[in-house]
Enzyme design. Sequence first.
Site, PDB file in Angstrom:
ATOM      1  N   HIS A  61      45.660  -1.906  16.479  1.00 15.44           N
ATOM      2  CA  HIS A  61      46.082  -1.984  17.878  1.00 15.44           C
ATOM      3  C   HIS A  61      47.479  -2.584  18.024  1.00 15.44           C
ATOM      4  O   HIS A  61      48.200  -2.247  18.948  1.00 15.44           O
ATOM      5  CB  HIS A  61      45.034  -2.711  18.725  1.00 15.44           C
ATOM      6  CG  HIS A  61      43.856  -1.829  18.995  1.00 15.44           C
ATOM      7  ND1 HIS A  61      42.748  -1.826  18.183  1.00 15.44           N
ATOM      8  CD2 HIS A  61      43.651  -0.874  19.931  1.00 15.44           C
ATOM      9  CE1 HIS A  61      41.902  -0.908  18.622  1.00 15.44           C
ATOM     10  NE2 HIS A  61      42.413  -0.329  19.674  1.00 15.44           N
TER      11      HIS A  61
ATOM     12  N   GLU B 184      33.849   8.439  19.270  1.00 10.04           N
ATOM     13  CA  GLU B 184      34.645   7.768  18.235  1.00 10.04           C
ATOM     14  C   GLU B 184      33.780   7.189  17.115  1.00 10.04           C
ATOM     15  O   GLU B 184      34.273   6.521  16.221  1.00 10.04           O
ATOM     16  CB  GLU B 184      35.541   6.690  18.842  1.00 10.04           C
ATOM     17  CG  GLU B 184      34.850   5.703  19.750  1.00 10.04           C
ATOM     18  CD  GLU B 184      35.821   4.731  20.432  1.00 10.04           C
ATOM     19  OE1 GLU B 184      36.983   4.645  20.027  1.00 10.04           O
ATOM     20  OE2 GLU B 184      35.386   4.056  21.376  1.00 10.04           O
TER      21      GLU B 184
ATOM     22  N   CYS C  64      42.280  11.196  22.810  1.00 11.25           N
ATOM     23  CA  CYS C  64      43.141  10.091  23.265  1.00 11.25           C
ATOM     24  C   CYS C  64      43.524   9.168  22.120  1.00 11.25           C
ATOM     25  O   CYS C  64      44.194   8.172  22.326  1.00 11.25           O
ATOM     26  CB  CYS C  64      42.482   9.310  24.397  1.00 11.25           C
ATOM     27  SG  CYS C  64      40.981   8.457  23.899  1.00 11.25           S
TER      28      CYS C  64
ATOM     29  N   ASP D 267      39.308   5.477  15.859  1.00 10.60           N
ATOM     30  CA  ASP D 267      38.052   4.915  15.362  1.00 10.60           C
ATOM     31  C   ASP D 267      37.205   5.968  14.661  1.00 10.60           C
ATOM     32  O   ASP D 267      36.492   5.643  13.709  1.00 10.60           O
ATOM     33  CB  ASP D 267      37.255   4.286  16.516  1.00 10.60           C
ATOM     34  CG  ASP D 267      37.763   2.890  16.813  1.00 10.60           C
ATOM     35  OD1 ASP D 267      38.004   2.139  15.849  1.00 10.60           O
ATOM     36  OD2 ASP D 267      37.954   2.566  17.999  1.00 10.60           O
TER      37      ASP D 267
HETATM   38  C1  PEP Z   1      40.541   5.517  19.433  1.00  9.52           C
HETATM   39  O1  PEP Z   1      39.716   4.862  18.803  1.00  9.52           O
HETATM   40  O2  PEP Z   1      41.038   6.571  19.017  1.00  9.52           O
HETATM   41  C2  PEP Z   1      40.999   5.052  20.751  1.00  9.52           C
HETATM   42  C3  PEP Z   1      41.740   5.801  21.523  1.00  9.52           C
HETATM   43  O3  PEP Z   1      40.670   3.797  21.118  1.00  9.52           O
HETATM   44  P1  PEP Z   1      41.326   2.485  20.491  1.00  9.52           P
HETATM   45  O4  PEP Z   1      42.499   2.900  19.662  1.00  9.52           O
HETATM   46  O5  PEP Z   1      41.719   1.615  21.624  1.00  9.52           O
HETATM   47  O6  PEP Z   1      40.223   1.914  19.677  1.00  9.52           O
HETATM   48 MG    MG Z   2      38.603   3.324  19.762  1.00 12.22          MG
END
Ligand code: PEP
Ligand code: MG
Length: 596
Positions: A214, A456, A527, A480
């Site tokens: 992140h 995910e 996403c 994920d």
């Molecule tokens: C993902 O896991 O691809 C996602 C968009 O959520 P995050 O990156 O916040 O875990």
């Molecule tokens: Mg995620």
Amino acid sequence: MPAERSRPRFPAGPPVASFTLHGIPVSRGIAIGRAHLLAPAALDVKHYLVAEEQVEAEVSRLQQALAAVHKELQTLWNELPKDAPTELGAFIDVHALILSDPMISEAPLDIIRQRHYNAEWALLTQIDELSAQFDEIEDLYLRERKADIQQVAERVLKVLLGTEQMLPKSDGGEDEFQPQMIVVAHDISPADMLQFRDRSFIGFVTDVGGQNSHTAIVARSLDIPAAVGMSGASTLIDQDDWLIIDGEAGVVIANPSALVLEQYRERQQAAARAKKKLQKLKKTPAITKDGTEITLLANIELPDDCPAAMEAGANGVGLFRSEFLFMGRNSKIPSEDEQFEQYKKAVVAMKGRPVTIRTLDIGADKPLDQSEQTALNPALGLRAIRYCLAEPQIFLTQLRAILRASAFGKVRILIPMLAHAFEIDQSLAMIAQAKAELREQNIKFDDGVDVGAMIEIPAAALALPMFVKRMDFLSIGTNDLIQYTLAIDRVDYEVAHLYNPLHPAVLQLISMTIAAGHKAGIDVAVCGEMAGDVKLTRLLLGMGLREFSMHPAQLLSVKQEILNSDLARIMPQTRKIMRSMEPNVIADAVEQLQLM
Ligand code: PEP
Ligand code: MG
């Protein structure tokens, strides 16, 4: 000429040893600037640069804080009970002496004047420097005086906290004194990363971290070059070293030669020209050559990212990572009203375009409080929806706030990390409860708010009928999905080389999800970071993806790729890729896709 002035000047003086470090590329582009080392403790205070005309005011803010602590110590001394142990008085004396020492009372003032750091940062920079010197002292008694210095600094910081405000920060760039800073740290948490939104921070280098941690994602959203997994960078690089970050290659060059510097400047200028050209596509709809319209959405961390999303011409927000409203607050959960104001701000800023608010995805590398990480394996622990269902009051408060914001524009609710049918059912029941409460209180909301699931976890992608039956839309979190399919911690740079979006198992799961959504007649988006990677745009189009959600900075490049794509040619090649289980065949075929 501002452009000339904002250009970092190469230092005169004796040559310093040049060296190159290799790590993991995180965010594209080239940054050229001076290293600013952050010790872990320094991350606890705000870092910003003060504008030239405010420097003396900032100096005086620190002087006043030092004077206030002097007074505090004096009062302590005066109020010592007569029978207090003598060590206590001596202890206060030592602190008063430390406070008066020019190393504390003057050196940080010079740092403010010379580097334009805010008072807290200047003080901590000096304390870090002193602490390092103390660490080298052999005499144990003297070495332990480091703790006294830190305690004195803490007192001053506490006073400064009360006067934090107020002075306008520098807007970066235009000021002759304005250094262009590259932050170098062992690690930076996602919440800490957010505080570097000041334009003077032009790049990030960390010792650890993965491409889709992140922290890396926030660096990308800030649209500045970054490289992580640079083992040893924070010890090898010195404060104020000149650095080049090549964000494309994941390379950092320290103290480059004039020739290397010039080459990188040329590349930097070429990239800036290409970026400017892309701006022309801002209002062009994203339609493939054969006429298929694609929806391009933005990922945001905070409502303040919405102007960038609008500026990039996004069709809406596909992922609002709401947990960033909860992080870096020492576990103090934002109230319903506070959250409502933030969600509403995003909804209003997007001017009628849909805003997909993901419910709290706390845990793993996004803890509520950095110091509270106790789970043995946080990525597999009480994260996201698991946490929310275990803390129903926090979840309900958030749902009420989101629903209230839905009265001001189009809102969609997205639930992260779902794997079980009962989790979906309990989430929907909580939404129904939040709605019932609002209705009871005559508070307006959109009763038709769509609710979607993040896909995910591999189990979710393998049990799609369970989801499409209950949900209005799906959004594939590839970050994920890859982590959990391949059993690779996305934050751990030692296994970063195994993190492969093109692994056949990952591709199968993505493709199955897109197909199941189409069959059920519900929207499917991606996403995760794959959606913003232009090298994968055609592959995802070929799999049938029609909704991409990514950081605003990537949106126009992806749009350009879409405008040049012909589905009739891409689809058969993608089918070929999906039939293969051979990584080399897949990699070659994906490259071929770029050339079609
Ligand atoms: C993902 O896991 O691809 C996602 C968009 O959520 P995050 O990156 O916040 O875990
Ligand atoms: Mg995620």
